[in-house]
Write an enzyme that holds these catalytic residues in place. Structure first.
Site, short mmCIF file in Angstrom:
data_model
loop_
_atom_site.label_atom_id
_atom_site.label_comp_id
_atom_site.label_asym_id
_atom_site.label_seq_id
_atom_site.Cartn_x
_atom_site.Cartn_y
_atom_site.Cartn_z
N SER A 23 39.36 -25.87 20.27
CA SER A 23 39.13 -26.89 21.30
C SER A 23 39.69 -26.41 22.64
O SER A 23 39.25 -25.37 23.14
CB SER A 23 39.74 -28.23 20.84
N ASP A 31 30.13 -30.89 15.02
CA ASP A 31 31.14 -31.15 16.05
C ASP A 31 30.64 -32.23 17.01
O ASP A 31 29.64 -32.04 17.69
CB ASP A 31 31.42 -29.85 16.82
N HIS A 39 34.89 -31.15 14.43
CA HIS A 39 35.87 -30.72 15.43
C HIS A 39 37.27 -30.80 14.83
O HIS A 39 38.18 -31.43 15.38
CB HIS A 39 35.76 -31.62 16.67
#
Length: 303
Positions: free
Chosen positions: A102, A247, A275
């Site tokens: 991320s 995601d 995610h």
């Protein structure tokens, strides 16, 4: 595990290392407002079993690292990338294999541009390229506007769940419930997910930090200038881009876009991944990262 609280710039950052450097050192960079314990022990242990030394650390304003009011000490995402270099310095690591998830993937890209000599290789998980206006896309998703770059926007329901962090929980159990709900959404519709496992991980993160109030300063950090995305084509660090096909924050084809922007990258698309790092996918992710590290070491001649 050896723990160190080390001075980096004007902060003290908590860090920990596991394993012996037989096959290289891996630096794990967590996502926004996450401590080093965002990385599951099973992931760390899997890499250690393959002869790697693994270092993880708490970003500034998270976990046991120095926390300050943002207004009194503002910073940029590029400053957070510089913190990662400071961690390598503190552990006397000349070059590392950097794995970022991320925002950690954003910082990894900055490191590839600004400090390529410190990287053997790079793994970018669940990230967006530097030329993607992620902050602007959050605003567009919440307001119902259209994307401006042709790439999918973050999922509005997930963004709203993340915004719930600003409402304090009345108890530890309530906070754990909220965090598990958040991770379930981040795992993506139909994605691999074990609620009990994520609850246990979050309980450990809370115990580590000494508070269940989640930090939020990283959301105020100045983003990396979008123009820097153009320079990614010049990056030569061997890079593995991992796209979670479920995601909800950086949906496909964000991973493909990122891999195409990097000068020396390949793309891995994982069907059941969102995610986050669900337990069911950790063995495969360990294998993929370890294989990428080994290939990169071979290209470097083992240096």
């Amino acid at each position: 595990m050896e723990e160190r609280c080390v001075p980096v710039h004007d902060r003290t950052l908590w860090s920990a290392a596991c394993g012996e450097d037989q096959a290289g050192t891996v630096l794990l960079i967590a996502g926004a407002n996450a401590s080093g314990y965002m990385w599951p022990d099973a992931f760390v242990d899997g890499l250690v079993e393959r002869g790697l030394r693994v270092i993880r650390y708490d970003h500034r304003d998270t976990g046991r690292s120095t926390c300050q009011a943002f207004e009194a000490s503002p910073y940029t995402l590029e400053d957070l990338a510089s913190d990662a270099i400071g961690i390598l310095d503190a552990w006397a690591v000349a070059r590392a294999h950097v794995v970022g998830l991320s925002v950690g993937a954003t910082l990894g890209q900055v490191m590839a541009l600004d400090h390529p000599d410190r990287l053997h290789s790079l793994v970018l998980m669940c990230g967006a390229a530097l030329d993607v206006d992620f902050v602007g896309n959050i605003v567009r998703a919440l307001s119902g506007e259209q994307a401006q770059d042709g790439l999918p926007l973050p999922d509005k329901a997930v963004l709203e769940a993340l915004a719930d962090r600003a409402t304090p929980s009345a108890s530890l159990e309530e906070e754990l419930d909220r965090r598990v709900k958040e991770w379930r959404l981040l795992a993506g519709e139909g994605g691999a997910f074990d609620a009990a496992d994520f609850r246990s991980r979050e309980a450990r993160c809370i115990a580590h930090a000494g508070t269940w109030v989640q930090p939020g300063n990283h959301a105020m950090a100045t983003p990396v200038p979008l123009a820097r995305g153009e320079a990614l084509r010049l990056a030569r660090v061997p890079t593995l881009v991992i796209q979670g096909m479920l995601d909800p924050l950086n949906p496909p084809p964000h991973g493909r876009h990122l891999a195409e922007r990097m000068g020396n990258a390949r793309l891995l698309e994982v069907a059941e991944m969102g995610h986050c790092l669900p337990a069911a996918l950790l063995p495969r992710l360990v294998e993929e990262v370890a294989a990428h590290v080994a290939r990169s070491q071979d290209q470097d001649g083992g240096a």
